[in-house]
Scaffold this motif. Sequence first.
Motif, PDB file in Angstrom:
ATOM      1  N   SER A 161       0.816  -1.220   0.000  1.00 32.86           N
ATOM      2  CA  SER A 161       0.000   0.000   0.000  1.00 32.86           C
ATOM      3  C   SER A 161       0.846   1.264   0.000  1.00 32.86           C
ATOM      4  N   ALA A 162       2.080   1.161  -0.482  1.00 38.23           N
ATOM      5  CA  ALA A 162       2.997   2.300  -0.430  1.00 38.23           C
ATOM      6  C   ALA A 162       2.451   3.523  -1.159  1.00 38.23           C
ATOM      7  N   ASP A 163       1.753   3.317  -2.270  1.00 37.06           N
ATOM      8  CA  ASP A 163       1.225   4.449  -3.040  1.00 37.06           C
ATOM      9  C   ASP A 163      -0.089   4.980  -2.484  1.00 37.06           C
ATOM     10  N   ASP A 164      -0.730   4.235  -1.592  1.00 34.42           N
ATOM     11  CA  ASP A 164      -2.049   4.621  -1.090  1.00 34.42           C
ATOM     12  C   ASP A 164      -1.994   5.415   0.205  1.00 34.42           C
ATOM     13  N   ILE A 165      -1.010   5.156   1.038  1.00 31.73           N
ATOM     14  CA  ILE A 165      -0.931   5.823   2.334  1.00 31.73           C
ATOM     15  C   ILE A 165      -0.816   7.335   2.131  1.00 31.73           C
ATOM     16  N   GLY A 166      -1.695   8.064   2.788  1.00 33.64           N
ATOM     17  CA  GLY A 166      -1.682   9.528   2.699  1.00 33.64           C
ATOM     18  C   GLY A 166      -2.242  10.086   1.400  1.00 33.64           C
ATOM     19  N   TRP A 167      -3.041   9.298   0.682  1.00 27.33           N
ATOM     20  CA  TRP A 167      -3.543   9.762  -0.614  1.00 27.33           C
ATOM     21  C   TRP A 167      -4.448  10.986  -0.477  1.00 27.33           C
ATOM     22  N   LEU A 168      -5.137  11.115   0.659  1.00 24.74           N
ATOM     23  CA  LEU A 168      -6.018  12.270   0.848  1.00 24.74           C
ATOM     24  C   LEU A 168      -5.239  13.581   0.865  1.00 24.74           C
ATOM     25  N   GLN A 169      -4.022  13.541   1.387  1.00 24.79           N
ATOM     26  CA  GLN A 169      -3.219  14.761   1.444  1.00 24.79           C
ATOM     27  C   GLN A 169      -2.714  15.179   0.065  1.00 24.79           C
ATOM     28  N   ARG A 170      -2.698  14.217  -0.869  1.00 22.74           N
ATOM     29  CA  ARG A 170      -2.252  14.532  -2.230  1.00 22.74           C
ATOM     30  C   ARG A 170      -3.414  14.785  -3.183  1.00 22.74           C
ATOM     31  N   ALA A 171      -4.631  14.463  -2.758  1.00 24.21           N
ATOM     32  CA  ALA A 171      -5.793  14.616  -3.633  1.00 24.21           C
ATOM     33  C   ALA A 171      -6.088  16.092  -3.869  1.00 24.21           C
ATOM     34  N   SER A 172      -6.443  16.403  -5.101  1.00 24.33           N
ATOM     35  CA  SER A 172      -6.753  17.790  -5.442  1.00 24.33           C
ATOM     36  C   SER A 172      -8.168  18.144  -4.988  1.00 24.33           C
ATOM     37  N   GLY A 173      -8.350  19.393  -4.631  1.00 20.18           N
ATOM     38  CA  GLY A 173      -9.669  19.875  -4.243  1.00 20.18           C
ATOM     39  C   GLY A 173     -10.028  19.665  -2.788  1.00 20.18           C
ATOM     40  N   MET A 174      -9.145  19.047  -2.010  1.00 20.33           N
ATOM     41  CA  MET A 174      -9.430  18.820  -0.601  1.00 20.33           C
ATOM     42  C   MET A 174      -9.028  20.046   0.226  1.00 20.33           C
ATOM     43  N   PRO A 175      -9.869  20.465   1.177  1.00 24.55           N
ATOM     44  CA  PRO A 175      -9.525  21.635   1.994  1.00 24.55           C
ATOM     45  C   PRO A 175      -8.355  21.328   2.924  1.00 24.55           C
ATOM     46  N   PRO A 176      -7.554  22.323   3.258  1.00 20.23           N
ATOM     47  CA  PRO A 176      -6.395  22.085   4.135  1.00 20.23           C
ATOM     48  C   PRO A 176      -6.819  21.870   5.586  1.00 20.23           C
ATOM     49  N   VAL A 177      -5.928  21.263   6.343  1.00 21.26           N
ATOM     50  CA  VAL A 177      -6.180  21.039   7.767  1.00 21.26           C
ATOM     51  C   VAL A 177      -5.553  22.165   8.579  1.00 21.26           C
ATOM     52  N   GLU A 178      -6.004  22.268   9.818  1.00 24.41           N
ATOM     53  CA  GLU A 178      -5.476  23.266  10.744  1.00 24.41           C
ATOM     54  C   GLU A 178      -4.957  22.546  11.986  1.00 24.41           C
ATOM     55  N   ASP A 179      -3.786  22.920  12.431  1.00 22.42           N
ATOM     56  CA  ASP A 179      -3.174  22.268  13.586  1.00 22.42           C
ATOM     57  C   ASP A 179      -3.767  22.834  14.881  1.00 22.42           C
ATOM     58  N   GLY A 180      -4.415  21.946  15.639  1.00 21.48           N
ATOM     59  CA  GLY A 180      -5.006  22.364  16.915  1.00 21.48           C
ATOM     60  C   GLY A 180      -4.369  21.693  18.112  1.00 21.48           C
ATOM     61  N   THR A 181      -3.147  21.190  17.944  1.00 20.91           N
ATOM     62  CA  THR A 181      -2.483  20.450  19.021  1.00 20.91           C
ATOM     63  C   THR A 181      -2.224  21.335  20.239  1.00 20.91           C
ATOM     64  N   GLU A 182      -1.775  22.541  20.009  1.00 20.49           N
ATOM     65  CA  GLU A 182      -1.441  23.431  21.131  1.00 20.49           C
ATOM     66  C   GLU A 182      -2.676  23.758  21.950  1.00 20.49           C
ATOM     67  N   ARG A 183      -3.765  24.091  21.279  1.00 26.98           N
ATOM     68  CA  ARG A 183      -4.996  24.407  22.006  1.00 26.98           C
ATOM     69  C   ARG A 183      -5.542  23.172  22.721  1.00 26.98           C
ATOM     70  N   PHE A 184      -5.446  22.039  22.099  1.00 25.82           N
ATOM     71  CA  PHE A 184      -5.889  20.796  22.726  1.00 25.82           C
ATOM     72  C   PHE A 184      -5.098  20.535  24.003  1.00 25.82           C
ATOM     73  N   THR A 185      -3.800  20.755  23.970  1.00 26.43           N
ATOM     74  CA  THR A 185      -2.964  20.537  25.150  1.00 26.43           C
ATOM     75  C   THR A 185      -3.373  21.465  26.291  1.00 26.43           C
ATOM     76  N   GLU A 186      -3.710  22.696  25.958  1.00 26.90           N
ATOM     77  CA  GLU A 186      -4.169  23.639  26.987  1.00 26.90           C
ATOM     78  C   GLU A 186      -5.488  23.192  27.612  1.00 26.90           C
ATOM     79  N   ILE A 187      -6.415  22.753  26.761  1.00 27.03           N
ATOM     80  CA  ILE A 187      -7.710  22.290  27.268  1.00 27.03           C
ATOM     81  C   ILE A 187      -7.530  21.053  28.150  1.00 27.03           C
ATOM     82  N   LEU A 188      -6.683  20.130  27.727  1.00 27.36           N
ATOM     83  CA  LEU A 188      -6.456  18.909  28.494  1.00 27.36           C
ATOM     84  C   LEU A 188      -5.827  19.230  29.845  1.00 27.36           C
ATOM     85  N   ASP A 189      -4.916  20.169  29.874  1.00 29.06           N
ATOM     86  CA  ASP A 189      -4.290  20.560  31.141  1.00 29.06           C
ATOM     87  C   ASP A 189      -5.321  21.186  32.080  1.00 29.06           C
ATOM     88  N   ASN A 190      -6.231  21.987  31.532  1.00 25.96           N
ATOM     89  CA  ASN A 190      -7.296  22.585  32.360  1.00 25.96           C
ATOM     90  C   ASN A 190      -8.220  21.511  32.928  1.00 25.96           C
TER      91      ASN A 190
END
Length: 500
Positions: A161-190
């Motif tokens: 499956s070497a060519d299939d892994i991560g295919w969504l990130q290479r697909a055209s027309g897909m909206p980008p993601v936003e990194d929410g790790t920092e905010r998640f860490t703050e919420i978890l600490d609270n």
Amino acid sequence: MALTVAPVVVSYVLASNDGLTSNGLIPQLFTSVPTLNEAASYIAQTTSIFTGCFSDNSVERDSRNPIVHAQELETFSCGQPRGYVASICDLPSSSGSHSTTHAESSNTATAAPINGEITRTSARVASEDASAHEESNPTGGIGISMFKSLIDRARRTVHGSADDIGWLQRASGMPPVEDGTERFTEILDNIRHGLHKLPNSMVYLLVPGLFSNHGPLYFVNTKMSFSKMGLACHIAKIHSEASVEKNAREIKEYIEEIYWGSRKRVLLLGHSKGGVDAAAALSLYWPDLKDKVAGLALAQSPYGGSPIPSDILREGQLGDYVNVRKLMEILICQVIKGDLQALEDLTYEKRREFLMKHQLPRELPVVSFHTEAGISSTALATLSHVAHAELPAVSPLSASDQPTKLAVVIPLGAVMAACAQLLQIRYGEKSDGLVTCRDAEVPGSVVVRPKRKLDHAWMVYSSLNDDPSEADASQVCEALMTLVVEVGQQRRHELAMKDE
């Protein structure tokens, strides 16, 4: 001749791993697919030469005096240089004369690269020679065809499956993601310090994953934690071994039943296949659910697919060699009365087919969460608490009349660590043991990428060696849902600003 060489080559491809493990060359074997392609091209070319020189049955007939010339088949060492093939073709046949096929094969061998670099041009020439020989010699053509089939099969197996892994990130027309790790860490600490922000104006629906019907403690700790905070929380009672579309209809009905009973919007959190089922419900039935759903969190879900079911079910993969496909069919269909389609729906082919037709609505607040499993010796010794066994009280051995509860543990963590190591070696991909990190990121979502090593089973089953200084699974689920609520509030605010 092709039939004699083929098993040797295939056995070499499949058995060579034993000698490569200690030298650390296995990752190169699985990632150096161009090298394998070149080797296969050279083998196909060499086969064409051998078959041209030594056909199975060469017959020359004269109208007046039919003479049958039988060519002798010789066995040559695999270790001879390429030039040796050309010299063999120059030898006279048993009749003392060269055939036209011999001359053509000799020319082909002379033109073959000697420095080890197999080019696409040489592969094409070899293919044309093989095709021409197949027309003149049907028996030899069958041998060549079978040999090429074996080579292609070995190549597909190694490539996986070497060519299939991560295919969504290479697909055209897909909206980008936003990194929410920092905010998640703050919420978890609270949350760990007693600050909880989940509103009671919503109902929280937990959607379990594959085989959850056979794990009595699946999501139980999270549901109990939410109930202690006074929040309405339910675990969707779906047949987790059913197909994605069937579960999507059941989840839709679940949401509508909760909404009409409470008049509160539903916030969903799906784990593993449960996240895929929940996302499918919202994708297929969004016009009916858009006023009833507050958001969606996907935890360790193979949204883009997973290499594990793909390598088991895909033709030419591991399932063909050790009957894994048949064993999975017996397990799912006969033992637990499920549908093999549940596993097939998580393959890359099925996920690509579904997502090209049905995508999540852009206005839906979505958070995707993925982790990387540890592969240390400690992780390999991890036991997961999956159920309780009650033993009846026996007087006078028992001090009370209450039944004794014993924890049922299985080495799920160890299995996840082993699978994660396999995916790391074969594909060079980080995963939780079943789902690669790249396949768990939903396009357009807020992505949480924690640094803590967590396997696929940790989210729903407690581990016997959990660190008390770290957040538990119920707190992680609460933090994810809190982040979904914040993302929804932010998007409503942005829409309001645009309207003004």
